[in-house]
Design a protein around this motif. Structure first.
Motif, mmCIF file in Angstrom:
data_model
loop_
_atom_site.group_PDB
_atom_site.id
_atom_site.type_symbol
_atom_site.label_atom_id
_atom_site.label_comp_id
_atom_site.label_asym_id
_atom_site.label_seq_id
_atom_site.Cartn_x
_atom_site.Cartn_y
_atom_site.Cartn_z
ATOM 1 N N LEU A 15 -37.157 13.252 -72.889
ATOM 2 C CA LEU A 15 -36.769 14.404 -73.702
ATOM 3 C C LEU A 15 -37.785 14.603 -74.820
ATOM 4 N N CYS A 16 -38.216 15.833 -74.996
ATOM 5 C CA CYS A 16 -39.268 16.124 -75.970
ATOM 6 C C CYS A 16 -38.788 15.840 -77.394
ATOM 7 N N PRO A 17 -39.569 15.073 -78.166
ATOM 8 C CA PRO A 17 -39.182 14.834 -79.553
ATOM 9 C C PRO A 17 -39.506 16.008 -80.462
ATOM 10 N N PHE A 18 -40.160 17.033 -79.944
ATOM 11 C CA PHE A 18 -40.619 18.118 -80.817
ATOM 12 C C PHE A 18 -39.850 19.411 -80.642
ATOM 13 N N HIS A 19 -38.977 19.458 -79.657
ATOM 14 C CA HIS A 19 -38.048 20.584 -79.603
ATOM 15 C C HIS A 19 -36.763 20.069 -78.977
ATOM 16 N N ASP A 20 -35.722 20.853 -79.147
ATOM 17 C CA ASP A 20 -34.420 20.422 -78.688
ATOM 18 C C ASP A 20 -34.273 20.801 -77.227
ATOM 19 N N HIS B 120 -47.812 16.041 -72.640
ATOM 20 C CA HIS B 120 -47.649 17.486 -72.727
ATOM 21 C C HIS B 120 -46.187 17.830 -72.533
ATOM 22 N N CYS B 121 -45.710 18.787 -73.314
ATOM 23 C CA CYS B 121 -44.336 19.254 -73.144
ATOM 24 C C CYS B 121 -44.353 20.636 -72.515
ATOM 25 N N PHE B 122 -43.685 20.786 -71.380
ATOM 26 C CA PHE B 122 -43.646 22.067 -70.700
ATOM 27 C C PHE B 122 -42.607 22.991 -71.327
ATOM 28 N N GLY B 123 -41.811 22.433 -72.221
ATOM 29 C CA GLY B 123 -40.814 23.256 -72.894
ATOM 30 C C GLY B 123 -41.395 23.987 -74.081
ATOM 31 N N CYS B 124 -42.083 23.254 -74.964
ATOM 32 C CA CYS B 124 -42.569 23.887 -76.188
ATOM 33 C C CYS B 124 -44.084 24.015 -76.198
ATOM 34 N N GLY B 125 -44.756 23.476 -75.193
ATOM 35 C CA GLY B 125 -46.202 23.664 -75.096
ATOM 36 C C GLY B 125 -47.026 22.706 -75.932
#
Ligand SMILES: [Zn+2]
Length: 629
Positions: free
Chosen positions: A38-43, A59-64
């Motif tokens: 789970l990305c620590p930089f967006h929910d 890389h996070c595909f959710g928040c880029g």
């Protein structure tokens, strides 16, 4: 002034990104050489945060967001670049050197650089000093008695690093000054307060618990009042927010609990330092406590990440238990009930996994252990009830359910609570239970719940920051282009030589074409083999326009389908390249064919175009023969 370039390189190369990220995020395998969490930089509810240890990128595909191990530490710990490098260096036991802009060695101590390391070091020294004081100093007797009375022996005190801050308020400061810490360090660390007569130990005359971050560094203290003549009334004092201590983010015990939290996918939230101790000593190893503040949204995010809370791993059987479990040992009192009610306004996904454990006689875990033993603490946790249930029943307790008016008012109050349960599968069940608690018809309660619940909002739109239109994930050609680029960036040694024959026209999606151009400018497969994984990506990123950089990282990190082994991966990469070449040659064929059709056999250029068309068709046939899939 900056850290020497070779030191930065050393730290980047030797820090294991999966371990560093793993301290904050529970990571699971996500295909070949790829991990996700789970990305620590967006929910987010499902993991879109990927780590590729081999190339040292995330890389996070959710928040880029994305980058290397240093940028991860910068972001997650809110550090600047040199601080992040220092932090990683100290994990490696490696000493970094500073130099000024001319490359001369410089003394870091005077500037802000190196501050984090110094503050952590000051806390380490202070914690050791306090612990020694507790064990031996005469005026620490009150502290030792406090612990003994609560069932903690000397081993327990040592295990948790509990200490005593001497009453004089001078001793700890003298000790730290003797170790070379300056007045500014002492103030910046939060260890010292500044009074009219100079600095004093903020925690003087108190029992102190070192508060560690996830990585195990002491970043602050919690301190309990022991003496009646303590100038500060508050029972508990904490380190104020500093460069290394943020009360909204620290959790007492998290360093000891993190492995058990990930293993058991459970976290037990208790109220105080002694409760954390009592739980751990009783075998409830997942216990943590917030320090001097309520358990808030940041804490929720931290424990969810540690649990690897993830909808995709659930059985999907509609029960309230999805992902991990968060268990609060609320008091049965007003504050606990308010906290439970408030939880409805927070993240519902979290709420659905949240449980409340209340001891029958309102004892906290420390009292329970003392009076009834370890077993009772474990039973407390085992006897948890869902937060929804606890909250609704707490709300009902405010009404007189013996009177018809009371029951109607209670329904009016609680129906919206049931309606707010976002997991629709749970609503009818709670409506049924609510009817039971109220002694009303299920039908009537169900109607009240339905009419109370209106207006659900869906997720917001996604956007792509590359400046290019976002590729359509369903377009098969775009998928092939993407796959080829992934292979070029991740597995260049397995990509067949045909790939070098592809020119700009081979890529149709503008963003992918830009990445391909950067791959070619960086020297193609030959350069990749020469530079190695790190150097290769660096080179491609340098060639790519700034707006395409994130896409390069994304492609370098995004998981390949799980086909294990070099042979299977070679097959996979080869098929993709052949497919892309086939699409390319098919485009050429249709152009040539229309040209041939426009010309007459005796026109100039006809023979040439015709020969080209035949050659292209032969080429396509041989490509098709080699594609296995
Ligand atoms: Zn993200």
């Amino acid at each position: 002034m900056r850290i020497r370039r070779e030191d930065v390189e050393h730290v980047r190369e030797h820090s294991r990104i999966d371990e560093v990220v793993g301290e904050h995020v529970a990571l699971r395998s996500a295909g070949v050489g790829s991990l996700k969490g789970l990305c620590p930089f967006h929910d987010e509810k499902t993991p879109s945060f990927h780590v590729r240890p081999q190339v040292g990128l995330w890389h996070c595909f959710g928040c880029g967001e994305g980058g290397d191990v240093i940028s991860f530490v910068q972001k997650v710990d809110h550090l600047d670049f040199p601080e992040a490098v220092e932090r990683l260096a100290s994990r490696l036991g490696y000493q970094v050197h500073f130099e000024d802009d001319d490359g001369r060695a410089a003394n870091a101590r005077r500037d802000g650089i190196g501050q984090r390391q110094r503050l952590v070091e000051a806390h380490r020294v202070a914690a050791q000093f306090y612990a020694e004081q507790l064990a031996s100093a005469p005026d620490a007797l009150a502290g030792r008695t406090f612990l003994t009375e609560r069932g903690f022996d000397r081993d327990a005190a040592e295990h948790f690093g509990v200490g005593f801050a001497p009453r004089s308020g001078e001793a700890m400061l003298r000790h730290l000054r003797g170790r070379g810490f300056t007045e500014d360090d002492l103030v910046a660390s939060g260890l010292a307060g500044r009074g009219q007569r100079g600095l004093y130990d903020r925690f003087r005359g108190r029992l102190v618990w070192p508060i560690r971050d996830v990585a195990g560094d002491v970043v602050g203290f919690g301190a309990r009042r022991l003496f009646d003549d303590d100038r500060i009334e508050a029972k508990y004092l904490n380190t104020p927010d500093t460069a290394i201590y943020k009360k909204s983010q620290v959790l007492y015990g998290v360093d000891l609990a993190k492995r058990a939290i990930a293993r058991d996918r459970q976290v037990v939230v208790v109220e105080g330092y002694t409760d954390v101790m009592a739980c751990h000593l009783s075998g409830v190893e997942t216990a943590v406590a917030s320090c001097g503040t309520a358990f808030g949204a940041d804490h929720v995010r931290i424990v969810r990440r540690l649990m690897g809370d993830d909808r995709s791993l659930t059985s999907g059987q509609g029960g309230p238990q999805i992902g991990g479990q968060v268990i609060f040992t609320f008091d049965g009192d007003q504050a606990g009930q308010r906290a439970a009610l408030k939880a409805f306004e927070e993240d519902q996904r979290f709420v659905a996994q949240t449980y409340v454990a209340v001891a029958a006689d309102g004892m906290d875990p420390c009292e329970l252990r003392q009076q009834r033993g370890d077993e009772a603490v474990r039973e407390l946790v085992a006897g948890r009830e869902p937060l929804f249930e606890f909250a609704i029943r707490s709300a009902l307790a405010q009404f007189d359910l013996d009177a018809a008016e009371g029951r109607v008012a209670a329904l009016r109050f609680t129906a919206p609570m049931v309606a707010k349960i976002r997991d629709t599968a749970l609503r009818p069940e709670y409506a049924r239970r609510l009817a039971g608690w109220l002694g009303m018809e299920v039908e009537a309660v169900g109607r009240a719940v339905r009419s109370a619940g209106r207006g659900d909002r869906g997720p917001g739109p996604r956007h792509d920051g590359s400046g290019f239109p976002a590729p359509d994930p369903r377009d098969p050609v775009a998928r092939v282009e993407r796959g080829v680029l992934q292979c070029l960036l991740q597995l260049p040694h397995l990509v067949p030589a045909e790939v070098d024959a592809l020119d700009e026209s081979a890529f149709e999606v503008p963003a992918y074409r830009a990445v391909h151009l950067a791959v070619r400018s960086a020297g193609g497969v030959a350069a990749a083999l020469r530079l190695g994984p790190h150097g290769w990506l660096e080179a491609v990123r340098e060639e790519a326009p700034a707006t395409v950089g994130p896409l390069v990282t994304e492609l370098a990190v995004s998981p390949l389908p799980t086909v294990a082994g070099d042979e299977a991966l070679t097959r996979y990469a080869t098929d993709l390249v052949l497919r892309l070449a086939e699409v390319d040659v098919s485009r050429a064929i249709s152009t040539l064919r229309s040209r041939v059709q426009r010309l007459r056999p005796d026109d100039a250029g006809y023979g040439e175009a015709f020969a080209e068309l035949i050659a292209a068709e032969n080429r396509r046939r041989s490509l098709r023969e080699r594609i296995t899939g």
